[in-house]
Scaffold this motif. Sequence first.
Motif, PDB file in Angstrom:
ATOM      1  N   ASN A  78      -4.505 -69.647 -61.649  1.00 54.02           N
ATOM      2  CA  ASN A  78      -4.731 -68.466 -60.810  1.00 54.02           C
ATOM      3  C   ASN A  78      -3.454 -67.657 -60.629  1.00 54.02           C
ATOM      4  O   ASN A  78      -3.493 -66.425 -60.594  1.00 54.02           O
ATOM      5  CB  ASN A  78      -5.320 -68.871 -59.457  1.00 54.02           C
ATOM      6  CG  ASN A  78      -6.792 -69.167 -59.568  1.00 54.02           C
ATOM      7  OD1 ASN A  78      -7.554 -68.366 -60.079  1.00 54.02           O
ATOM      8  ND2 ASN A  78      -7.199 -70.331 -59.105  1.00 54.02           N
TER       9      ASN A  78
ATOM     10  N   VAL B 241      -2.958 -65.569 -63.746  1.00 49.07           N
ATOM     11  CA  VAL B 241      -3.843 -64.401 -63.740  1.00 49.07           C
ATOM     12  C   VAL B 241      -3.298 -63.334 -62.796  1.00 49.07           C
ATOM     13  O   VAL B 241      -3.255 -62.149 -63.141  1.00 49.07           O
ATOM     14  CB  VAL B 241      -5.284 -64.799 -63.355  1.00 49.07           C
ATOM     15  CG1 VAL B 241      -6.149 -63.569 -63.123  1.00 49.07           C
ATOM     16  CG2 VAL B 241      -5.889 -65.679 -64.439  1.00 49.07           C
ATOM     17  N   ALA B 242      -2.854 -63.742 -61.622  1.00 45.89           N
ATOM     18  CA  ALA B 242      -2.320 -62.774 -60.659  1.00 45.89           C
ATOM     19  C   ALA B 242      -1.049 -62.106 -61.197  1.00 45.89           C
ATOM     20  O   ALA B 242      -0.878 -60.892 -61.075  1.00 45.89           O
ATOM     21  CB  ALA B 242      -2.033 -63.464 -59.330  1.00 45.89           C
ATOM     22  N   ARG B 243      -0.185 -62.893 -61.809  1.00 45.78           N
ATOM     23  CA  ARG B 243       1.097 -62.370 -62.305  1.00 45.78           C
ATOM     24  C   ARG B 243       0.913 -61.395 -63.461  1.00 45.78           C
ATOM     25  O   ARG B 243       1.622 -60.400 -63.564  1.00 45.78           O
ATOM     26  CB  ARG B 243       1.973 -63.534 -62.739  1.00 45.78           C
ATOM     27  CG  ARG B 243       3.317 -63.123 -63.278  1.00 45.78           C
ATOM     28  CD  ARG B 243       4.161 -64.327 -63.569  1.00 45.78           C
ATOM     29  NE  ARG B 243       5.399 -63.977 -64.220  1.00 45.78           N
ATOM     30  CZ  ARG B 243       6.216 -64.851 -64.749  1.00 45.78           C
ATOM     31  NH1 ARG B 243       5.940 -66.139 -64.682  1.00 45.78           N
ATOM     32  NH2 ARG B 243       7.319 -64.464 -65.334  1.00 45.78           N
TER      33      ARG B 243
ATOM     34  N   ARG C 278      -2.029 -59.849 -64.393  1.00 48.68           N
ATOM     35  CA  ARG C 278      -3.334 -59.189 -64.256  1.00 48.68           C
ATOM     36  C   ARG C 278      -3.432 -57.938 -65.128  1.00 48.68           C
ATOM     37  O   ARG C 278      -4.409 -57.732 -65.831  1.00 48.68           O
ATOM     38  CB  ARG C 278      -3.584 -58.846 -62.790  1.00 48.68           C
ATOM     39  CG  ARG C 278      -4.949 -58.277 -62.507  1.00 48.68           C
ATOM     40  CD  ARG C 278      -5.192 -58.136 -61.011  1.00 48.68           C
ATOM     41  NE  ARG C 278      -5.006 -59.361 -60.268  1.00 48.68           N
ATOM     42  CZ  ARG C 278      -5.948 -60.284 -60.080  1.00 48.68           C
ATOM     43  NH1 ARG C 278      -7.132 -60.114 -60.595  1.00 48.68           N
ATOM     44  NH2 ARG C 278      -5.702 -61.366 -59.388  1.00 48.68           N
ATOM     45  N   GLN C 279      -2.406 -57.107 -65.100  1.00 49.31           N
ATOM     46  CA  GLN C 279      -2.455 -55.845 -65.841  1.00 49.31           C
ATOM     47  C   GLN C 279      -2.581 -56.092 -67.346  1.00 49.31           C
ATOM     48  O   GLN C 279      -3.382 -55.455 -68.015  1.00 49.31           O
ATOM     49  CB  GLN C 279      -1.219 -55.008 -65.537  1.00 49.31           C
ATOM     50  CG  GLN C 279      -1.287 -53.617 -66.127  1.00 49.31           C
ATOM     51  CD  GLN C 279      -0.128 -52.751 -65.673  1.00 49.31           C
ATOM     52  OE1 GLN C 279       0.756 -53.194 -64.965  1.00 49.31           O
ATOM     53  NE2 GLN C 279      -0.138 -51.509 -66.093  1.00 49.31           N
TER      54      GLN C 279
ATOM     55  N   LEU D  60      -3.673 -58.880 -68.809  1.00 49.79           N
ATOM     56  CA  LEU D  60      -4.938 -59.562 -69.079  1.00 49.79           C
ATOM     57  C   LEU D  60      -6.111 -58.595 -69.055  1.00 49.79           C
ATOM     58  O   LEU D  60      -7.046 -58.726 -69.837  1.00 49.79           O
ATOM     59  CB  LEU D  60      -5.159 -60.690 -68.069  1.00 49.79           C
ATOM     60  CG  LEU D  60      -4.315 -61.934 -68.314  1.00 49.79           C
ATOM     61  CD1 LEU D  60      -4.316 -62.824 -67.083  1.00 49.79           C
ATOM     62  CD2 LEU D  60      -4.820 -62.700 -69.524  1.00 49.79           C
ATOM     63  N   TYR D  61      -6.071 -57.616 -68.178  1.00 51.68           N
ATOM     64  CA  TYR D  61      -7.185 -56.677 -68.079  1.00 51.68           C
ATOM     65  C   TYR D  61      -7.175 -55.643 -69.197  1.00 51.68           C
ATOM     66  O   TYR D  61      -8.159 -54.949 -69.391  1.00 51.68           O
ATOM     67  CB  TYR D  61      -7.197 -55.987 -66.718  1.00 51.68           C
ATOM     68  CG  TYR D  61      -7.614 -56.901 -65.587  1.00 51.68           C
ATOM     69  CD1 TYR D  61      -8.203 -58.136 -65.825  1.00 51.68           C
ATOM     70  CD2 TYR D  61      -7.419 -56.539 -64.275  1.00 51.68           C
ATOM     71  CE1 TYR D  61      -8.578 -58.971 -64.794  1.00 51.68           C
ATOM     72  CE2 TYR D  61      -7.798 -57.372 -63.229  1.00 51.68           C
ATOM     73  CZ  TYR D  61      -8.378 -58.579 -63.501  1.00 51.68           C
ATOM     74  OH  TYR D  61      -8.758 -59.404 -62.475  1.00 51.68           O
TER      75      TYR D  61
ATOM     76  N   TYR E   5     -12.425 -64.463 -67.789  1.00 55.55           N
ATOM     77  CA  TYR E   5     -13.292 -64.962 -66.727  1.00 55.55           C
ATOM     78  C   TYR E   5     -14.034 -66.225 -67.149  1.00 55.55           C
ATOM     79  O   TYR E   5     -14.232 -67.131 -66.344  1.00 55.55           O
ATOM     80  CB  TYR E   5     -14.264 -63.863 -66.300  1.00 55.55           C
ATOM     81  CG  TYR E   5     -13.530 -62.653 -65.798  1.00 55.55           C
ATOM     82  CD1 TYR E   5     -12.920 -62.662 -64.551  1.00 55.55           C
ATOM     83  CD2 TYR E   5     -13.406 -61.518 -66.584  1.00 55.55           C
ATOM     84  CE1 TYR E   5     -12.220 -61.566 -64.091  1.00 55.55           C
ATOM     85  CE2 TYR E   5     -12.708 -60.412 -66.129  1.00 55.55           C
ATOM     86  CZ  TYR E   5     -12.116 -60.445 -64.885  1.00 55.55           C
ATOM     87  OH  TYR E   5     -11.418 -59.362 -64.433  1.00 55.55           O
TER      88      TYR E   5
ATOM     89  N   GLU F  90     -16.539 -61.199 -59.826  1.00 52.33           N
ATOM     90  CA  GLU F  90     -15.389 -60.409 -60.279  1.00 52.33           C
ATOM     91  C   GLU F  90     -15.686 -59.734 -61.621  1.00 52.33           C
ATOM     92  O   GLU F  90     -15.283 -58.597 -61.852  1.00 52.33           O
ATOM     93  CB  GLU F  90     -14.143 -61.291 -60.388  1.00 52.33           C
ATOM     94  CG  GLU F  90     -12.894 -60.567 -60.822  1.00 52.33           C
ATOM     95  CD  GLU F  90     -12.409 -59.491 -59.853  1.00 52.33           C
ATOM     96  OE1 GLU F  90     -11.645 -58.613 -60.295  1.00 52.33           O
ATOM     97  OE2 GLU F  90     -12.790 -59.504 -58.664  1.00 52.33           O
TER      98      GLU F  90
ATOM     99  N   GLN G  31     -15.471 -55.688 -62.185  1.00 52.08           N
ATOM    100  CA  GLN G  31     -14.641 -55.076 -63.227  1.00 52.08           C
ATOM    101  C   GLN G  31     -15.470 -54.211 -64.182  1.00 52.08           C
ATOM    102  O   GLN G  31     -14.921 -53.569 -65.066  1.00 52.08           O
ATOM    103  CB  GLN G  31     -13.907 -56.156 -64.028  1.00 52.08           C
ATOM    104  CG  GLN G  31     -12.850 -56.891 -63.255  1.00 52.08           C
ATOM    105  CD  GLN G  31     -11.695 -55.991 -62.864  1.00 52.08           C
ATOM    106  OE1 GLN G  31     -11.307 -55.087 -63.595  1.00 52.08           O
ATOM    107  NE2 GLN G  31     -11.146 -56.230 -61.692  1.00 52.08           N
TER     108      GLN G  31
END
Length: 137
Positions: free
Chosen positions: A51, A54-56, A58-59, A61-62, A70, A92, A96
């Motif tokens: 997690n 993913v937070a670190r 995020r940009q 990964l998206y 996911y 989520e 998205q």
Amino acid sequence: GLGIARRIDEAFEILESVEKDTSDGSPRLSPHLLCGFLNALIEAGDMRRANALVARFRQVLYEGQSVLLYNLLMKGYIKSNFPLGALTVKDEILRQGLKPDRLTYNTIIFACVKSAEIEKAFQFLEDMKVSHKGWKG
């Protein structure tokens, strides 16, 4: 892989060298590369670090706009005996604006069964049939 061998610290050192552009071969930080690291963390059962990854990133990964990220997270929640966490990941996906694929639905259904949410499992099965009209279950 590094996750199976539980060599997570080594994996993070590699990731850091890629991030700083000091790694051999100059790989670039990409959704595909990060999903590989995410999978290593999940295989090691380290959802806290998964997690955080993913937070670190995020940009990055998206960028891929893929449900792969996911699907991996849902797999991790199920593997770490928190199948209801997979259902929050499904929410989520929808936020998205992504479309769940068959693996997403199969994983969600498995999470429902594992958490004794049989009615929800049947509902997701019906949703999958509607979303993937060619599927005959």
